[in-house]
Design an enzyme around this catalytic site. Structure first.
Site, mmCIF file in Angstrom:
data_model
loop_
_atom_site.group_PDB
_atom_site.id
_atom_site.type_symbol
_atom_site.label_atom_id
_atom_site.label_comp_id
_atom_site.label_asym_id
_atom_site.label_seq_id
_atom_site.Cartn_x
_atom_site.Cartn_y
_atom_site.Cartn_z
ATOM 1 N N CYS A 147 0.773 -1.257 0.088
ATOM 2 C CA CYS A 147 -0.002 -0.140 -0.059
ATOM 3 C C CYS A 147 0.924 1.228 -0.035
ATOM 4 O O CYS A 147 1.412 1.635 1.024
ATOM 5 C CB CYS A 147 -0.995 -0.084 1.129
ATOM 6 S SG CYS A 147 -1.745 1.444 1.521
ATOM 7 N N CYS A 175 0.220 3.682 2.737
ATOM 8 C CA CYS A 175 0.677 3.205 4.175
ATOM 9 C C CYS A 175 2.128 3.232 4.359
ATOM 10 O O CYS A 175 2.943 3.613 5.522
ATOM 11 C CB CYS A 175 0.325 1.615 4.193
ATOM 12 S SG CYS A 175 -1.288 1.177 4.022
#
Length: 303
Positions: free
Chosen positions: A220, A223
């Site tokens: 991600c 993230c």
């Protein structure tokens, strides 16, 4: 702990989320396209298109610094698939960061010093350098690993490739190293619901701290982007908050936990006090994250 104004002013605000899927996010920026041709093909091209003589100093400028010196002794240059595989096996479960570079790539040279700096500060990470145009052996290694552009960074754990990026800058490289190999930061790594419940029990009751649980996925982009902020906050707020992380795609137990917590976008930050979820923040906005943490610590925040 830094004041509210200092914390909010320290990091600029930006918001992004990723849907709960497993599609790798490629890095942005420019990269040098390289085809690793067989040595015979390269010789034919040189005969067909002769070039002006290049001095030794110019050749040296066109490639990353040579490995083995005092300044980059922790970056190990490998020269064949056998050396490469041996280095991964020797690392076991340690993170291994590999830069695939080329002698004529300006971007390879530009990013290499950053990797050297990271090798000095991240003692729990192994760093390798592969010069794709060094020899037939390194060309074959690049072909085996699917490398078509440089600089290309691959991240391995337990001989398994866990992430890769092309055309990234120093900040993103540093963030990736933190995200995929962070064993030295004050962020508790959680691998199941049992881990979460044990941590909640540990910090419940009188004198208990706010638990900030960072929920994400391995591949991600947002993230990875926000994680260096999480690491910094885990240090600056150590007296009042506990920071933890769980990657939902690490195993089935983690994914089930995400479903139970109704996490549909990542990164999601769960704020837990006395074993109860008291709030959540979805996104990677650094300023907003800091503001939410302070709010759940009882600090009044005005924007």
């Amino acid at each position: 702990m830094a004041s509210t104004a200092q914390l909010l002013g320290h990091l600029a605000s930006s918001t992004a989320t990723a849907s709960l899927s497993f599609t790798p996010v490629s890095g942005g920026g420019s990269s040098s396209k390289v085809r690793f041709l067989p040595a015979t093909a390269q010789r034919r091209r040189m005969v067909a298109r002769p070039r002006a003589a290049v001095s030794g100093a110019e050749k040296e400028k066109a490639k990353p610094a040579e490995s083995g010196g005092k300044e980059d002794e922790r970056v190990v240059q490998v020269h064949s698939a056998e050396e490469f595989d041996s280095a991964l096996q020797k690392a076991k479960n340690r993170l291994v960061v590999v830069e695939f570079a080329a002698s004529h790539s300006v971007n390879s040279k530009r990013i290499y010093p950053c990797m050297v700096d990271l090798s000095r500060t991240c003692g729990d990470v192994d760093f390798l350098l592969v010069m794709g145009d060094e020899s037939e052996a390194t060309r074959e290694l690049c072909q085996r690993e699917g490398i078509t552009q440089v600089p290309h960074f691959s991240f391995y754990k337990g001989t398994e490739k866990v992430h890769e990026e092309e055309g990234i800058g120093p900040d993103q490289l540093a963030g990736d190293v933190l995200y995929y190999g962070d064993n030295h930061a004050g962020v508790v790594q959680l691998h199941s619901r049992t881990d979460v419940e044990a941590l909640m029990a540990e910090h419940s009751g009188e004198g208990g701290k706010l638990l900030v649980l960072d929920v994400g996925l391995k591949h991600c982009g947002p993230c990875v982007k926000v994680y260096p902020t999480v690491v910094k906050l885990s240090r600056s707020m150590a007296d009042t908050a506990v920071f933890a992380r769980m990657n939902g795609d690490e195993n089935d137990a983690c994914m089930q936990f995400l479903k139970d917590m109704e996490v549909v976008e990542v990164p999601t930050f769960l704020f837990i006090r006395d074993a109860k979820i008291v709030g959540r923040y979805v996104g990677s906005g650094k300023g907003e994250l800091i503001g939410e943490i302070l709010r759940y610590q009882g600090v009044r925040v005005t924007y």
